[in-house]
Design an enzyme around this catalytic site. Structure first.
Site, PDB file in Angstrom:
ATOM      1  N   ASN A   6     -12.976  -3.239   2.355  1.00 51.53           N
ATOM      2  CA  ASN A   6     -13.892  -2.108   2.483  1.00 51.53           C
ATOM      3  C   ASN A   6     -14.821  -2.075   1.271  1.00 51.53           C
ATOM      4  OD1 ASN A   6     -12.563  -1.227   4.840  1.00 51.53           O
ATOM      5  ND2 ASN A   6     -11.043  -0.120   3.643  1.00 51.53           N
ATOM      6  N   HIS A  26      -7.080  -5.774   2.068  1.00 51.67           N
ATOM      7  CA  HIS A  26      -5.971  -5.203   2.835  1.00 51.67           C
ATOM      8  C   HIS A  26      -5.409  -6.304   3.741  1.00 51.67           C
ATOM      9  CE1 HIS A  26      -6.895  -0.791   2.260  1.00 51.67           C
ATOM     10  NE2 HIS A  26      -8.098  -1.281   2.016  1.00 51.67           N
ATOM     11  N   ASP A  36       0.847  -1.186   0.000  1.00 53.03           N
ATOM     12  CA  ASP A  36       0.000   0.000   0.000  1.00 53.03           C
ATOM     13  C   ASP A  36       0.894   1.251   0.000  1.00 53.03           C
ATOM     14  OD1 ASP A  36      -3.226   0.530   0.971  1.00 53.03           O
ATOM     15  OD2 ASP A  36      -1.818   2.199   1.125  1.00 53.03           O
ATOM     16  N   GLY A  86     -15.816   2.619   3.708  1.00 48.10           N
ATOM     17  CA  GLY A  86     -14.573   3.372   3.538  1.00 48.10           C
ATOM     18  C   GLY A  86     -13.821   3.052   2.262  1.00 48.10           C
ATOM     19  N   GLN A  87     -14.522   2.503   1.269  1.00 44.35           N
ATOM     20  CA  GLN A  87     -13.846   2.175   0.004  1.00 44.35           C
ATOM     21  C   GLN A  87     -13.549   3.451  -0.783  1.00 44.35           C
ATOM     22  OE1 GLN A  87     -16.031  -0.457  -2.643  1.00 44.35           O
ATOM     23  NE2 GLN A  87     -14.211  -0.850  -3.898  1.00 44.35           N
ATOM     24  N   HIS A 109     -10.142  -5.126  -3.402  1.00 45.73           N
ATOM     25  CA  HIS A 109      -8.830  -5.396  -2.809  1.00 45.73           C
ATOM     26  C   HIS A 109      -8.992  -5.858  -1.379  1.00 45.73           C
ATOM     27  CE1 HIS A 109      -9.840  -1.108  -2.509  1.00 45.73           C
ATOM     28  NE2 HIS A 109      -9.251  -1.096  -1.332  1.00 45.73           N
TER      29      HIS A 109
END
Ligand code: AMP
Ligand code: ZN
Length: 112
Positions: free
Chosen positions: A85, A100, A30, A91-92, A98
């Site tokens: 998310n 995390h 990230d 909170g995307q 994806h």
């Protein structure tokens, strides 16, 4: 999807620090890490988010790859967190699915 950031990473037109690569899945660090290890595991084909995922095998593969990366970095025993998310309340911010993978510090619960 031509205007999707993560599709551009898959295509190689935007650089990423890749830690895993196979026919279906790519994983990279990230850009704004929230833990000592913060990796994103994504499908190579464009899937907007978990609402749009219709392939259980691909979903399982994303999670297996996340676990494998955690293990390779020495976090299997100590522990880690995987997060997906979805949309506004989740909170995307990048609309390409994806997972995390966060590891290397104690993570709080419930999340903010
Ligand atoms: P989310 O908020 O769940 O959609 O997560 C999107 C994540 O993508 C955030 O953690 C960002 O830091 C990360 N991100 C955004 N742009 C890049 C990039 N070019 N390379 C790697 N990670 C990125
Ligand atoms: Zn995409």
């Amino acid at each position: 999807m031509s205007d999707c950031l993560f599709c551009k990473i898959v295509a190689g037109s935007i650089k990423a620090n890749v830690v895993y690569d196979d026919d279906e899945v790519l994983a990279f660090h990230d850009l704004n890490p929230q833990a000592p290890l913060h990796v994103l595991v994504i499908p190579k084909r464009h899937v907007e988010n978990l609402n749009a995922l219709d392939d259980a095998e691909l979903g399982g593969h994303l999670l297996r790859v996340a676990a494998q990366i955690a293990h390779q970095h020495g976090y299997a025993e100590r522990g880690y967190r995987t997060v997906i998310n979805c949309n506004a309340d989740g909170g995307q911010t990048v609309f390409h699915l994806h997972v995390h993978l966060l590891a290397g510090r104690a993570l709080h619960w419930p999340p903010g």
